[in-house]
Enzyme design. Structure first.
Site, PDB file in Angstrom:
ATOM      1  N   ASP A 132      81.295  42.333 -40.351  1.00 12.62           N
ATOM      2  CA  ASP A 132      80.481  43.190 -41.223  1.00 12.62           C
ATOM      3  C   ASP A 132      80.694  44.649 -40.860  1.00 12.62           C
ATOM      4  O   ASP A 132      81.176  44.960 -39.778  1.00 12.62           O
ATOM      5  CB  ASP A 132      79.003  42.853 -41.038  1.00 12.62           C
ATOM      6  CG  ASP A 132      78.671  41.475 -41.581  1.00 12.62           C
ATOM      7  OD1 ASP A 132      79.466  40.952 -42.373  1.00 12.62           O
ATOM      8  OD2 ASP A 132      77.622  40.932 -41.195  1.00 12.62           O
ATOM      9  N   LYS A 156      79.474  45.366 -46.024  1.00  8.55           N
ATOM     10  CA  LYS A 156      78.551  45.506 -47.154  1.00  8.55           C
ATOM     11  C   LYS A 156      77.890  46.857 -47.059  1.00  8.55           C
ATOM     12  O   LYS A 156      76.697  46.964 -46.902  1.00  8.55           O
ATOM     13  CB  LYS A 156      77.490  44.420 -47.090  1.00  8.55           C
ATOM     14  CG  LYS A 156      78.001  43.057 -47.435  1.00  8.55           C
ATOM     15  CD  LYS A 156      76.846  42.120 -47.603  1.00  8.55           C
ATOM     16  CE  LYS A 156      77.310  40.691 -47.479  1.00  8.55           C
ATOM     17  NZ  LYS A 156      76.237  39.831 -47.047  1.00  8.55           N
ATOM     18  N   MET A 159      65.670  46.736 -42.354  1.00 12.31           N
ATOM     19  CA  MET A 159      66.116  47.195 -43.670  1.00 12.31           C
ATOM     20  C   MET A 159      65.046  47.986 -44.402  1.00 12.31           C
ATOM     21  O   MET A 159      64.881  47.846 -45.607  1.00 12.31           O
ATOM     22  CB  MET A 159      66.567  45.996 -44.520  1.00 12.31           C
ATOM     23  CG  MET A 159      67.799  45.338 -43.941  1.00 12.31           C
ATOM     24  SD  MET A 159      68.295  43.870 -44.847  1.00 12.31           S
ATOM     25  CE  MET A 159      67.296  42.614 -44.067  1.00 12.31           C
TER      26      MET A 159
HETATM   27  N1  SAH Z   1      71.422  40.359 -37.821  1.00 12.67           N
HETATM   28  C1  SAH Z   1      70.992  41.724 -37.573  1.00 12.67           C
HETATM   29  C2  SAH Z   1      70.251  42.309 -38.743  1.00 12.67           C
HETATM   30  C3  SAH Z   1      71.137  42.588 -39.915  1.00 12.67           C
HETATM   31  S1  SAH Z   1      70.251  43.240 -41.296  1.00 12.67           S
HETATM   32  C4  SAH Z   1      70.156  41.751 -36.296  1.00 12.67           C
HETATM   33  O1  SAH Z   1      69.786  40.704 -35.789  1.00 12.67           O
HETATM   34  O2  SAH Z   1      69.906  42.854 -35.793  1.00 12.67           O
HETATM   35  C5  SAH Z   1      70.549  44.949 -41.135  1.00 12.67           C
HETATM   36  C6  SAH Z   1      69.333  45.659 -40.586  1.00 12.67           C
HETATM   37  O3  SAH Z   1      69.273  45.436 -39.205  1.00 12.67           O
HETATM   38  C7  SAH Z   1      69.362  47.147 -40.733  1.00 12.67           C
HETATM   39  O4  SAH Z   1      68.894  47.561 -42.004  1.00 12.67           O
HETATM   40  C8  SAH Z   1      68.426  47.585 -39.641  1.00 12.67           C
HETATM   41  O5  SAH Z   1      67.087  47.423 -40.019  1.00 12.67           O
HETATM   42  C9  SAH Z   1      68.724  46.559 -38.577  1.00 12.67           C
HETATM   43  N2  SAH Z   1      69.702  47.028 -37.578  1.00 12.67           N
HETATM   44  C10 SAH Z   1      70.928  46.537 -37.330  1.00 12.67           C
HETATM   45  N3  SAH Z   1      71.504  47.185 -36.287  1.00 12.67           N
HETATM   46  C11 SAH Z   1      70.607  48.105 -35.888  1.00 12.67           C
HETATM   47  C12 SAH Z   1      70.581  49.078 -34.852  1.00 12.67           C
HETATM   48  N4  SAH Z   1      71.626  49.237 -34.030  1.00 12.67           N
HETATM   49  N5  SAH Z   1      69.495  49.856 -34.725  1.00 12.67           N
HETATM   50  C13 SAH Z   1      68.428  49.703 -35.538  1.00 12.67           C
HETATM   51  N6  SAH Z   1      68.402  48.802 -36.519  1.00 12.67           N
HETATM   52  C14 SAH Z   1      69.469  48.006 -36.700  1.00 12.67           C
END
Ligand code: SAH
Length: 450
Positions: free
Chosen positions: A232, A254, A367
């Site tokens: 991703d 995405k 998100m």
């Molecule tokens: N599977 C991922 C989530 C993916 S959805 C997990 O477990 O973290 C994508 C969302 O994850 C983003 O919109 C944000 O809210 C969060 N996210 C992913 N990486 C991040 C990071 N390094 N810092 C803060 N939020 C993060």
């Protein structure tokens, strides 16, 4: 990332000479390096100060003469007098690569720190800038490698023809991997067991929040084994790079406004790759099972009868909690944790979260960066107190993270200017127990934390 001014290569010295001009301590040091090779090592100096007698070298106790450079692969000048100068001139003239000890500007090449597991060699170089650091790195790598590595490499070398005749390329790679990872392997049995059809598999791997060292050891190992890496956009390049160099890499990013694969296309892609017998690392940010669309991918893999396994990762909320020392559950304050997506939440869901937060659970909203104020407003409208603590971490787990803190009432004012990157929003009393010292206050002023 800076570009290299030097290019690391392995120079053939077999059947040739390595000449060292000088007879002091610097010359002895270079001699110790040079004798790791099969080259003939020749010391030329009018005065031999150090004792070279224990080393397999030829000592010529006399002035340097031009013919010393015949048949010479490289020359080290560790003599700061007349002979050294003559050797430098001559080397330039006849084009023998030259290293003048401790005079980087006069060098054609530098000598790296070397880890010797012949026939395997590892060189750590710093373009002369940080030799101490290079030695430290060397010590660390040295500690990771078994002393038997050379023997295993020789064994692998001796099996090459047979392996090539018996096994397909992917089979061969797996065979060699097993050979180097298993202690005293039974070579014949190992060869036999790798002859079957290669079975494809998909690993759904959590890459963590975006720091290379927040990957699990298993994730790192499987990335090394994968034939294809499907990732991703939130997975940083540095993590994708950790895979095998010749693995195929496919970005199904995405990101808003970019061409991207639909979920159905991603499902079809990983099924097809595995059906071709490939081992697929499906790399997702954070944990694959948290807002990672893992459910759809697993369903597709099951339906197609493809083998799969899940490797957990550090989800963004957990990285954000670590960044801010926020205990998401806390005795007498917060009895539980809700992972929820702010994006697309409907009224029923909002009712539900407001009730959960009011009853003392911590909310971790994913998100939600672009709609923080409206979500806060809706939670307020549902009776959650305006004084409920909130904390936001942008780029959790990464060096460039930025923090914001305040109350739900302040969050609803919509005054935050966020830095680029994904964000986690915490809402609940437990936030107040964290260390948000470096956070920008939401209401007073809102600035980027350096
Ligand atoms: N599977 C991922 C989530 C993916 S959805 C997990 O477990 O973290 C994508 C969302 O994850 C983003 O919109 C944000 O809210 C969060 N996210 C992913 N990486 C991040 C990071 N390094 N810092 C803060 N939020 C993060």
């Amino acid at each position: 990332m800076g570009a290299l001014n030097t290019f690391p290569v392995s120079v053939k010295v077999e059947g040739q000479r390595i000449v060292i001009v000088g007879g002091g301590a610097e010359a002895l040091n270079k001699a110790r390096l040079a004798i790791k090779t099969t080259a003939e090592v020749v010391i030329v100096s009018r005065t031999i100060e150090e004792d070279f007698s224990a080393l397999p070298v030829t000592v010529r106790e006399r002035p340097f003469v031009p013919c010393d450079l015949f048949g010479t692969a490289m020359v080290f000048v560790a003599d700061h007098g007349e002979d050294g100068a003559a050797a430098q001139r001559m080397a330039r003239l006849v084009g023998v690569p030259l290293n003048v000890v401790d005079v980087p500007d006069s060098c054609d090449f530098y000598t790296p720190s070397i880890i010797d597991r012949a026939p395997i060699s590892i060189a750590i170089a710093s373009e002369g800038e940080a030799p101490v650091l290079a030695r430290l790195v060397r010590a660390r790598i040295e500690a990771m490698l078994s002393p038997d590595l050379g023997a295993v490499a020789r064994l692998a070398g001796s099996l090459r023809d047979r392996v090539a005749a018996l096994l397909s390329k992917p089979q061969a790679r797996r065979f060699y991997e097993a050979l180097v990872t298993i202690n005293s392997p039974d070579v014949e049995a190992l060869l036999e067991s790798h002859r079957g059809e290669a079975e494809g598999i998909v690993w759904l791997i959590g890459a963590g929040p975006g720091a290379e060292d927040l990957l699990t050891l298993r994730a790192q190992r499987l990335l090394q084994e994968a034939d294809v890496i499907v990732h991703d956009h939130l997975v940083p390049d540095a993590v994708v790079e950790m895979g095998r160099r010749d693995a195929e890499r496919i970005s199904v990013g995405k990101k808003k406004g970019h061409h991207s694969f639909t979920q159905a296309q991603i499902n079809a892609l990983i099924v097809r790759l595995a059906a071709e017998g490939k081992r697929v690392a499906r790399l997702k940010s954070g944990d694959p099972m948290v807002f990672g669309r893992a459910g759809e991918e697993i369903a597709a893999l099951r339906k197609a009868g493809v083998a799969y396994a899940i490797v957990p990762g550090v989800s963004a909320a957990l990285a954000a909690a670590a960044d801010t020392a926020t205990p998401l559950t806390l005795r007498k304050v917060s009895t539980g944790l809700v992972f929820a997506t702010a994006h697309g939440a409907d009224n029923d869901e909002l009712d539900h979260w407001a009730a959960l937060a009011a009853s003392g659970l911590s909310l971790a909203l994913y998100m939600g960066k672009t709609i923080t104020a409206s979500v806060a407003g809706k939670l307020l409208a549902r009776g959650l107190s305006a004084s409920t603590p909130v904390g936001i971490v942008v780029n959790a787990g990464r060096p460039d993270r930025t923090l914001h803190r305040g109350t739900l009432g302040e969050l609803a004012l919509d005054v935050i200017s966020f830095s680029d990157g994904p964000a986690i929003i915490f809402i609940g009393a437990a936030v107040a127990a964290g260390d948000w010292q470096d956070a920008a206050e939401i209401a007073v002023h809102d600035f980027k934390v350096a």
